[in-house]
Design a protein around this motif. Structure first.
Motif, PDB file in Angstrom:
ATOM      1  N   LEU A 118       1.456  -1.381  -0.288  1.00 30.66           N
ATOM      2  CA  LEU A 118      -0.520  -0.143  -0.268  1.00 30.66           C
ATOM      3  C   LEU A 118       0.612   1.216   0.037  1.00 30.66           C
ATOM      4  N   TYR A 119       1.623   1.141   0.413  1.00 31.56           N
ATOM      5  CA  TYR A 119       2.483   2.118   0.944  1.00 31.56           C
ATOM      6  C   TYR A 119       3.908   2.288   2.003  1.00 31.56           C
ATOM      7  N   GLN A 120       4.661   3.205   1.604  1.00 30.15           N
ATOM      8  CA  GLN A 120       5.714   2.809   2.391  1.00 30.15           C
ATOM      9  C   GLN A 120       6.231   4.258   3.278  1.00 30.15           C
ATOM     10  N   HIS A 121       7.125   4.801   3.930  1.00 29.10           N
ATOM     11  CA  HIS A 121       6.959   5.795   4.947  1.00 29.10           C
ATOM     12  C   HIS A 121       8.643   6.096   4.831  1.00 29.10           C
ATOM     13  N   ALA A 122       9.058   7.093   4.869  1.00 29.62           N
ATOM     14  CA  ALA A 122      10.497   7.827   5.340  1.00 29.62           C
ATOM     15  C   ALA A 122       9.980   7.611   6.957  1.00 29.62           C
ATOM     16  N   VAL A 123      11.602   6.975   7.805  1.00 30.65           N
ATOM     17  CA  VAL A 123      11.451   6.974   8.924  1.00 30.65           C
ATOM     18  C   VAL A 123      12.889   7.433   9.917  1.00 30.65           C
ATOM     19  N   GLY A 124      12.621   8.785  10.459  1.00 29.77           N
ATOM     20  CA  GLY A 124      13.734   9.714  11.072  1.00 29.77           C
ATOM     21  C   GLY A 124      13.548   9.533  12.578  1.00 29.77           C
ATOM     22  N   PHE A 125      14.673  10.059  13.198  1.00 31.37           N
ATOM     23  CA  PHE A 125      14.829  10.595  15.017  1.00 31.37           C
ATOM     24  C   PHE A 125      14.356  11.260  14.471  1.00 31.37           C
ATOM     25  N   PHE A 126      13.456  11.684  15.250  1.00 31.87           N
ATOM     26  CA  PHE A 126      13.096  13.490  15.935  1.00 31.87           C
ATOM     27  C   PHE A 126      12.534  13.844  17.365  1.00 31.87           C
ATOM     28  N   LEU A 156      -2.073  -3.864   2.454  1.00 36.41           N
ATOM     29  CA  LEU A 156      -3.583  -4.245   2.655  1.00 36.41           C
ATOM     30  C   LEU A 156      -3.474  -5.532   2.475  1.00 36.41           C
ATOM     31  N   VAL A 157      -4.886  -5.702   3.412  1.00 36.36           N
ATOM     32  CA  VAL A 157      -4.754  -7.508   3.430  1.00 36.36           C
ATOM     33  C   VAL A 157      -6.497  -8.511   3.963  1.00 36.36           C
ATOM     34  N   CYS A 158      -6.574  -8.526   3.655  1.00 31.98           N
ATOM     35  CA  CYS A 158      -7.966  -8.742   3.546  1.00 31.98           C
ATOM     36  C   CYS A 158      -7.742 -10.529   3.235  1.00 31.98           C
ATOM     37  N   HIS A 159      -8.463 -11.750   4.291  1.00 35.05           N
ATOM     38  CA  HIS A 159      -9.002 -12.941   3.594  1.00 35.05           C
ATOM     39  C   HIS A 159      -9.639 -13.231   2.355  1.00 35.05           C
ATOM     40  N   ARG A 160      -9.094 -14.452   2.360  1.00 35.81           N
ATOM     41  CA  ARG A 160      -9.302 -14.852   0.457  1.00 35.81           C
ATOM     42  C   ARG A 160     -10.451 -15.131   0.774  1.00 35.81           C
ATOM     43  N   ASP A 161     -11.612 -15.725   1.582  1.00 37.03           N
ATOM     44  CA  ASP A 161     -12.478 -15.659   1.202  1.00 37.03           C
ATOM     45  C   ASP A 161     -13.634 -14.926   1.126  1.00 37.03           C
ATOM     46  N   VAL A 162     -13.397 -13.646   1.454  1.00 42.02           N
ATOM     47  CA  VAL A 162     -14.745 -12.035   1.243  1.00 42.02           C
ATOM     48  C   VAL A 162     -13.701 -11.489  -0.205  1.00 42.02           C
ATOM     49  N   HIS A 163     -12.197 -11.331  -0.357  1.00 42.14           N
ATOM     50  CA  HIS A 163     -11.645 -10.267  -1.061  1.00 42.14           C
ATOM     51  C   HIS A 163     -12.492 -10.081  -2.863  1.00 42.14           C
ATOM     52  N   VAL A 164     -13.422 -11.211  -2.748  1.00 40.82           N
ATOM     53  CA  VAL A 164     -14.464 -10.457  -4.357  1.00 40.82           C
ATOM     54  C   VAL A 164     -15.992 -10.001  -3.494  1.00 40.82           C
ATOM     55  N   ASN A 165     -15.796 -10.297  -2.349  1.00 42.14           N
ATOM     56  CA  ASN A 165     -17.282  -9.014  -1.543  1.00 42.14           C
ATOM     57  C   ASN A 165     -17.259  -7.918  -2.027  1.00 42.14           C
ATOM     58  N   PRO A 166     -18.174  -7.254  -3.202  1.00 43.43           N
ATOM     59  CA  PRO A 166     -17.555  -5.423  -3.881  1.00 43.43           C
ATOM     60  C   PRO A 166     -17.549  -4.598  -3.209  1.00 43.43           C
ATOM     61  N   ARG A 167     -18.122  -4.530  -2.287  1.00 43.18           N
ATOM     62  CA  ARG A 167     -17.781  -3.532  -1.037  1.00 43.18           C
ATOM     63  C   ARG A 167     -16.518  -3.471  -0.024  1.00 43.18           C
ATOM     64  N   ILE A 168     -16.313  -4.954   0.055  1.00 41.06           N
ATOM     65  CA  ILE A 168     -14.568  -4.986   0.523  1.00 41.06           C
ATOM     66  C   ILE A 168     -13.535  -5.037  -0.979  1.00 41.06           C
ATOM     67  N   ARG A 169     -14.310  -5.035  -1.752  1.00 38.37           N
ATOM     68  CA  ARG A 169     -13.213  -4.625  -3.121  1.00 38.37           C
ATOM     69  C   ARG A 169     -13.025  -3.325  -3.498  1.00 38.37           C
ATOM     70  N   HIS A 170     -13.900  -3.154  -3.643  1.00 37.54           N
ATOM     71  CA  HIS A 170     -14.625  -1.361  -3.524  1.00 37.54           C
ATOM     72  C   HIS A 170     -13.391  -0.147  -2.604  1.00 37.54           C
ATOM     73  N   LEU A 171     -13.686  -0.685  -1.604  1.00 35.16           N
ATOM     74  CA  LEU A 171     -12.458  -0.510  -0.135  1.00 35.16           C
ATOM     75  C   LEU A 171     -11.483   0.059  -0.611  1.00 35.16           C
ATOM     76  N   MET A 172     -10.908  -1.551  -1.239  1.00 33.43           N
ATOM     77  CA  MET A 172      -9.196  -1.846  -1.157  1.00 33.43           C
ATOM     78  C   MET A 172      -8.952  -1.144  -2.473  1.00 33.43           C
ATOM     79  N   VAL A 173      -9.314  -1.501  -3.757  1.00 34.88           N
ATOM     80  CA  VAL A 173      -8.949  -0.701  -4.848  1.00 34.88           C
ATOM     81  C   VAL A 173      -9.311   0.686  -4.952  1.00 34.88           C
ATOM     82  N   PHE A 174     -10.050   1.407  -3.796  1.00 36.22           N
ATOM     83  CA  PHE A 174      -9.566   2.755  -3.781  1.00 36.22           C
ATOM     84  C   PHE A 174      -8.916   3.444  -2.393  1.00 36.22           C
TER      85      PHE A 174
END
Length: 304
Positions: A160-168, A268-286
C-alpha cells in the motif's frame, strides 16, 4: 446444524477462551446467568461435566478437553461458511470493517474515507483503531492496513505505502541537551529515548542494523504512536517517527537525518474468502489508488 447446538458450542468455546462465565458473558453480550444455564444444559445433553468448578475458577475436565478440538473445528467451519456467504452478497451497500493503526487513522484516512464516501455513499465504513494486528480469520475486521507482510495462504496481501523513518526531537530539547554525536551516544544516559513497550519494532530494527538496544534504555515506553508523538512535542525526548508525520510539526527537528533506518511498509490485507465481496473490493481498490497518488512506493525487505 441446529441453531441451539451452535449457540451451545459458541458459548462453550467462549468460556474456555475467557476462563470464566462472567468474562465469557461480556464477550458474548449475554448475562452471566444465561451463560451458566447454557453450559449446564450442554452438560446435561452430553451426560458429563465439561468444567471443574472451584474457588480458583473453571478448568476443563478430561472429557471436556476431549470435546474442545471438535468444537474449535466446528467454529472454524461456521466462520468460513459465514465469510463465503458475506462474500457472495453483490449489493454495493452495507458496511466494511477496516482495522488501522493510529498513524493511518489520524493522519491519512480521514480525507481518503471522505472521498470514498462521496464515491460509494451506501457503503458504511467501521474503523477499528489498533496498533496490533487483528485476526481476519475470526472476522475481527474485513480489511486491515498492516505493518507486516503476511504470508498465510488464506490472506490476500498487496503493498500500500512506504514511509521514510527518522529520529526527531523538539528543538527546545536539543537546545537543552545538545545534539547526540552518534547513535550509541543517543542511546546512552545523556538522552531520553521514547520507545515501544510490547511491540518489538524498535529493538528488532536496531538489531537488524547491528546496533542492538534493550527496552531498559527507553525511559518512556508506549505502544501508542500518538503518545510517542506527544511526548516528543512535550520536549520529553527523542523518538523514531514517520518523517511525513514529524514534518507536520515545525517545532520538531531531525536527529541524525542520514541514519540508515529502513523505511516502514504498509500492506493492505483481507481474507481470501471475502476479497471478491464488492464492498470490500471497492474499499481496497479505492485505498490503493488513493495512496498511489501520495507518492510512488517500492517495498523494502526490512520493515519498522
Amino acid at each position: 446444524m441446529h441453531s441451539m447446538e451452535w449457540d451451545s458450542i459458541r458459548i462453550f468455546l467462549a468460556v474456555v477462551e475467557e476462563g470464566s462465565m462472567s468474562a465469557a458473558a461480556q464477550v458474548l453480550g449475554m448475562s452471566q446467568p444465561t451463560v451458566s444455564r447454557q453450559i449446564s444444559a450442554l452438560e446435561d445433553r452430553v451426560g458429563f461435566n465439561l468444567f471443574d468448578r472451584s474457588c480458583n475458577g473453571l478448568k476443563l475436565t478430561v472429557l471436556g478437553e476431549g470435546l474442545l478440538a471438535s468444537a474449535q473445528q466446528t467454529a472454524r467451519g461456521v466462520e468460513g461458511f459465514m465469510r463465503k456467504v458475506n462474500a457472495s452478497n453483490d449489493h454495493h451497500e452495507g458496511h466494511v470493517r477496516l482495522a488501522v493503526s493510529e498513524v493511518a487513522a489520524f493522519y491519512y484516512l480521514p480525507q481518503a474515507l471522505k472521498a470514498f464516501n462521496a464515491a460509494f455513499p451506501h457503503i458504511e465504513v467501521e474503523i477499528l483503531v489498533n496498533n496490533q494486528d487483528v485476526n481476519l480469520n475470526k472476522r475481527e475486521a474485513d480489511v486491515q492496513i498492516s505493518r507486516q507482510r503476511h504470508t498465510q495462504p488464506d490472506l490476500v496481501v498487496s503493498h500500500l505505502y512506504q514511509h521514510a523513518v527518522g529520529f526527531f526531537a523538539h528543538q527546545d530539547y536539543i537546545a537543552e541537551y545538545g545534539m547526540p554525536t552518534s547513535l550509541e551516544h543517543m542511546h546512552g544516559r545523556d538522552f531520553h529515548i521514547i520507545g515501544f513497550d510490547q511491540l518489538d519494532l524498535y529493538t528488532r530494527t536496531a538489531a537488524q542494523l547491528g546496533k542492538p538496544v534493550v527496552k531498559s534504555q527507553f525511559p518512556y515506553r508506549t505502544d501508542s504512536y500518538m503518545m510517542q508523538l506527544e511526548l516528543v512535542r512535550a520536549k520529553a525526548g527523542i523518538a523514531a517517527m514517520y518523517k511525513e508525520v514529524a514534518q507536520r510539526h515545525v517545532e520538531l527537528v531531525p536527529v541524525f537525518p542520514d541514519a540508515p533506518i529502513p523505511p516502514a511498509q504498509w500492506w493492505l490485507v483481507c481474507h481470501r474468502d471475502v476479497h471478491v465481496n464488492p464492498r470490500i473490493r471497492h474499499l481496497m481498490v479505492f485505498l490503493s489508488r488513493w495512496f498511489d497518488t501520495l507518492t510512488p512506493t517500492t517495498p523494502q525487505t526490512i520493515t519498522l
